[in-house]
Design a protein around this motif. Structure first.
Motif, PDB file in Angstrom:
ATOM      1  N   CYS A 297       6.490   6.053  -6.018  1.00  0.00           N
ATOM      2  CA  CYS A 297       7.383   5.943  -4.863  1.00  0.00           C
ATOM      3  C   CYS A 297       7.101   4.662  -4.087  1.00  0.00           C
ATOM      4  CB  CYS A 297       7.214   7.167  -3.968  1.00  0.00           C
ATOM      5  SG  CYS A 297       8.446   7.307  -2.646  1.00  0.00           S
ATOM      6  N   ALA A 298       5.822   4.332  -3.909  1.00  0.00           N
ATOM      7  CA  ALA A 298       5.465   3.100  -3.203  1.00  0.00           C
ATOM      8  C   ALA A 298       5.988   1.878  -3.940  1.00  0.00           C
ATOM      9  CB  ALA A 298       3.949   3.013  -3.032  1.00  0.00           C
ATOM     10  N   ALA A 299       5.918   1.903  -5.279  1.00  0.00           N
ATOM     11  CA  ALA A 299       6.413   0.771  -6.065  1.00  0.00           C
ATOM     12  C   ALA A 299       7.899   0.539  -5.806  1.00  0.00           C
ATOM     13  CB  ALA A 299       6.160   1.025  -7.554  1.00  0.00           C
ATOM     14  N   VAL A 300       8.688   1.615  -5.816  1.00  0.00           N
ATOM     15  CA  VAL A 300      10.135   1.497  -5.627  1.00  0.00           C
ATOM     16  C   VAL A 300      10.460   1.165  -4.170  1.00  0.00           C
ATOM     17  CG1 VAL A 300      12.339   2.721  -5.783  1.00  0.00           C
ATOM     18  CG2 VAL A 300      10.603   3.032  -7.563  1.00  0.00           C
TER      19      VAL A 300
ATOM     20  N   PRO B 255      -0.981  14.631  -9.908  1.00  0.00           N
ATOM     21  CA  PRO B 255       0.477  14.463  -9.790  1.00  0.00           C
ATOM     22  C   PRO B 255       0.943  13.962  -8.428  1.00  0.00           C
ATOM     23  CG  PRO B 255      -0.003  16.472 -11.003  1.00  0.00           C
ATOM     24  CD  PRO B 255      -1.319  15.943 -10.506  1.00  0.00           C
ATOM     25  N   ALA B 256       0.368  14.476  -7.333  1.00  0.00           N
ATOM     26  CA  ALA B 256       0.808  14.021  -6.002  1.00  0.00           C
ATOM     27  C   ALA B 256       0.532  12.538  -5.807  1.00  0.00           C
ATOM     28  CB  ALA B 256       0.116  14.840  -4.911  1.00  0.00           C
ATOM     29  N   ALA B 257      -0.617  12.088  -6.282  1.00  0.00           N
ATOM     30  CA  ALA B 257      -0.953  10.671  -6.160  1.00  0.00           C
ATOM     31  C   ALA B 257      -0.058   9.830  -7.069  1.00  0.00           C
ATOM     32  CB  ALA B 257      -2.417  10.443  -6.503  1.00  0.00           C
ATOM     33  N   ALA B 258       0.258  10.349  -8.263  1.00  0.00           N
ATOM     34  CA  ALA B 258       1.144   9.618  -9.177  1.00  0.00           C
ATOM     35  C   ALA B 258       2.509   9.424  -8.536  1.00  0.00           C
ATOM     36  CB  ALA B 258       1.263  10.371 -10.498  1.00  0.00           C
ATOM     37  N   GLN B 259       3.050  10.491  -7.906  1.00  0.00           N
ATOM     38  CA  GLN B 259       4.334  10.350  -7.227  1.00  0.00           C
ATOM     39  C   GLN B 259       4.244   9.306  -6.132  1.00  0.00           C
ATOM     40  OE1 GLN B 259       6.661  13.717  -5.280  1.00  0.00           O
ATOM     41  NE2 GLN B 259       6.315  12.334  -3.551  1.00  0.00           N
ATOM     42  N   ALA B 260       3.166   9.336  -5.345  1.00  0.00           N
ATOM     43  CA  ALA B 260       3.034   8.404  -4.232  1.00  0.00           C
ATOM     44  C   ALA B 260       2.979   6.960  -4.717  1.00  0.00           C
ATOM     45  CB  ALA B 260       1.783   8.743  -3.413  1.00  0.00           C
ATOM     46  N   VAL B 261       2.265   6.707  -5.822  1.00  0.00           N
ATOM     47  CA  VAL B 261       2.164   5.353  -6.358  1.00  0.00           C
ATOM     48  C   VAL B 261       3.524   4.866  -6.852  1.00  0.00           C
ATOM     49  CG1 VAL B 261       1.202   3.964  -8.233  1.00  0.00           C
ATOM     50  CG2 VAL B 261      -0.286   5.495  -6.929  1.00  0.00           C
TER      51      VAL B 261
ATOM     52  N   HIS C 258       8.821   2.003   9.532  1.00  0.00           N
ATOM     53  CA  HIS C 258       8.237   3.339   9.349  1.00  0.00           C
ATOM     54  C   HIS C 258       8.967   4.386  10.177  1.00  0.00           C
ATOM     55  CE1 HIS C 258       4.820   1.671   7.105  1.00  0.00           C
ATOM     56  NE2 HIS C 258       4.794   0.719   8.019  1.00  0.00           N
ATOM     57  N   ASP C 259      10.258   4.167  10.425  1.00  0.00           N
ATOM     58  CA  ASP C 259      11.045   5.137  11.184  1.00  0.00           C
ATOM     59  C   ASP C 259      11.445   6.331  10.330  1.00  0.00           C
ATOM     60  OD1 ASP C 259      10.899   3.503  13.381  1.00  0.00           O
ATOM     61  OD2 ASP C 259      12.902   2.632  13.129  1.00  0.00           O
ATOM     62  N   VAL C 260      11.584   6.123   9.029  1.00  0.00           N
ATOM     63  CA  VAL C 260      12.004   7.185   8.116  1.00  0.00           C
ATOM     64  C   VAL C 260      11.166   7.116   6.848  1.00  0.00           C
ATOM     65  CG1 VAL C 260      14.387   7.211   8.972  1.00  0.00           C
ATOM     66  CG2 VAL C 260      13.788   5.754   7.030  1.00  0.00           C
ATOM     67  N   ALA C 261      11.191   8.204   6.095  1.00  0.00           N
ATOM     68  CA  ALA C 261      10.558   8.215   4.774  1.00  0.00           C
ATOM     69  C   ALA C 261      11.575   7.793   3.731  1.00  0.00           C
ATOM     70  CB  ALA C 261      10.022   9.610   4.454  1.00  0.00           C
ATOM     71  N   PHE C 262      11.087   7.201   2.661  1.00  0.00           N
ATOM     72  CA  PHE C 262      11.975   6.778   1.582  1.00  0.00           C
ATOM     73  C   PHE C 262      12.753   7.967   1.030  1.00  0.00           C
ATOM     74  CE2 PHE C 262      12.353   5.148  -2.967  1.00  0.00           C
ATOM     75  CZ  PHE C 262      13.366   4.269  -2.671  1.00  0.00           C
ATOM     76  N   ALA C 263      12.092   9.127   0.931  1.00  0.00           N
ATOM     77  CA  ALA C 263      12.754  10.327   0.407  1.00  0.00           C
ATOM     78  C   ALA C 263      13.960  10.712   1.258  1.00  0.00           C
ATOM     79  CB  ALA C 263      11.759  11.479   0.341  1.00  0.00           C
TER      80      ALA C 263
ATOM     81  N   GLY D 200       0.796  -1.208   0.000  1.00  0.00           N
ATOM     82  CA  GLY D 200       0.000   0.000   0.000  1.00  0.00           C
ATOM     83  C   GLY D 200       0.836   1.270   0.000  1.00  0.00           C
ATOM     84  N   VAL D 201       0.234   2.334  -0.527  1.00  0.00           N
ATOM     85  CA  VAL D 201       0.865   3.649  -0.505  1.00  0.00           C
ATOM     86  C   VAL D 201       0.889   4.162   0.924  1.00  0.00           C
ATOM     87  CG1 VAL D 201       0.584   6.061  -1.210  1.00  0.00           C
ATOM     88  CG2 VAL D 201       0.271   4.225  -2.885  1.00  0.00           C
ATOM     89  N   ASP D 202       2.035   4.693   1.342  1.00  0.00           N
ATOM     90  CA  ASP D 202       2.201   5.288   2.661  1.00  0.00           C
ATOM     91  C   ASP D 202       2.104   6.806   2.510  1.00  0.00           C
ATOM     92  OD1 ASP D 202       3.970   6.549   4.881  1.00  0.00           O
ATOM     93  OD2 ASP D 202       3.768   4.473   5.546  1.00  0.00           O
TER      94      ASP D 202
END
Length: 300
Positions: free
Chosen positions: A109-112, A101-107, A151-156, A74-76
């Protein structure tokens, strides 16, 4: 690892009654959660068809227990944070995926992120987009992967600290599936293709899986047809779609013309009370749950 409806091994006992309740208009469908999953492909050195990375979900899982699936989830909310990005911009991804666009980035990003969390493979490279991470097996990488899982950090944050960019150009969207309306857990899942980066290798690190395997699409489909593998409708459909391709690059190139309109299986009950899931050109029966299928002979 997200997808459509669970296979027989992961079928909850309440499925038939939920199907009946939906048909009677007594069940309000749950709103699907956005998700992403990735078919990692690697070419066979002998020239055979590309293999696909599959994980078997633990039988203790509440959703789709005992089924084989691709890395994903799932998208976080943190997937929407600004992230170093290489490849098509968000305007192009927005148009391609059919979301803002924000949802596209989230999808994306979640995939990677989910691929890294569940297989150790990272689709990222220097911020200028000229290269790729070649090895993610060190202790420092494992610490970062575990921090993401907790979930301690964000992927970014991890990418930024390492001076890396998410390589969105390595992903090819190939399908979008929505979990059937009778399910208690529902996902709106985008499926992507990606080639395994040179120098990287998958690892059995997912806490949600009890087995990982690389199988060619022909071997995986044959094992499913023999009853040796249990899969969700999207999983077996994606594998059947890979059958014509002899190399990973061929499958990636063909993905550009795929229809990304959402597909959702519908459910009915046969005279014996077994759930019948139907989706374009297919019907899949789900009898009462039984033992998890034996390990396929083609596994390696």
């Amino acid at each position: 690892m997200s997808g459509g409806a669970g296979g027989a091994a992961g079928r909850p006992p309440g499925w038939p009654e939920r199907v009946r309740a939906l048909a009677r208009g007594e069940l309000a469908p749950v709103t699907p959660r956005r998700a992403a999953t990735v078919l990692l492909l690697r070419d066979d050195a002998s020239g055979g068809p590309p293999a696909v990375h599959l994980l078997r979900r633990r039988t203790s899982m509440a959703f789709a227990a005992g089924v084989y699936a691709f890395p994903g989830g799932g998208v976080d909310p943190r997937d929407e944070r600004p992230v170093r990005w290489a490849g098509p911009d968000l305007t192009e991804w927005s148009a391609l995926l059919g979301v803002e666009p924000a949802a596209a980035q989230a999808v994306v990003c979640a995939a990677v992120r989910e691929t890294f969390e569940e297989s150790g493979v990272l689709l990222a490279g220097p911020a200028d987009g000229t290269g790729l991470v070649e090895d993610t097996t060190g202790a420092d990488w494992e610490a970062d992967r575990n921090a993401l899982v907790r979930h301690d950090v964000a992927f970014a944050e991890i990418l930024d600290r390492r001076g890396l960019a998410l390589r969105s150009d390595l992903l090819r969207p190939c399908a979008r599936w929505v979990t059937p309306e009778f399910e208690e857990r529902r996902y709106d899942t985008w499926f992507f293709l990606a080639a395994l980066p040179a120098g990287q290798r998958t690892r059995d690190v997912s806490g949600e899986a009890d087995r990982t395997v690389w199988l060619t699409a022909p071997d995986a489909v044959a094992a499913f047809d023999r009853g040796e593998l249990t899969m969700l409708p999207p999983t077996i459909t994606m594998l059947r779609d890979l059958l014509p391709y002899g190399r990973a690059a061929d499958a990636l190139a063909a993905a550009g013309g795929r229809d990304l309109g959402p597909v959702m299986a519908t459910a009915t009950l046969d005279e014996a009370g077994a759930v019948l899931l139907s989706w374009p050109d297919h019907v899949q029966a789900h009898p009462e749950p039984g033992p998890v299928p034996a390990r396929p002979k083609a596994e390696r």
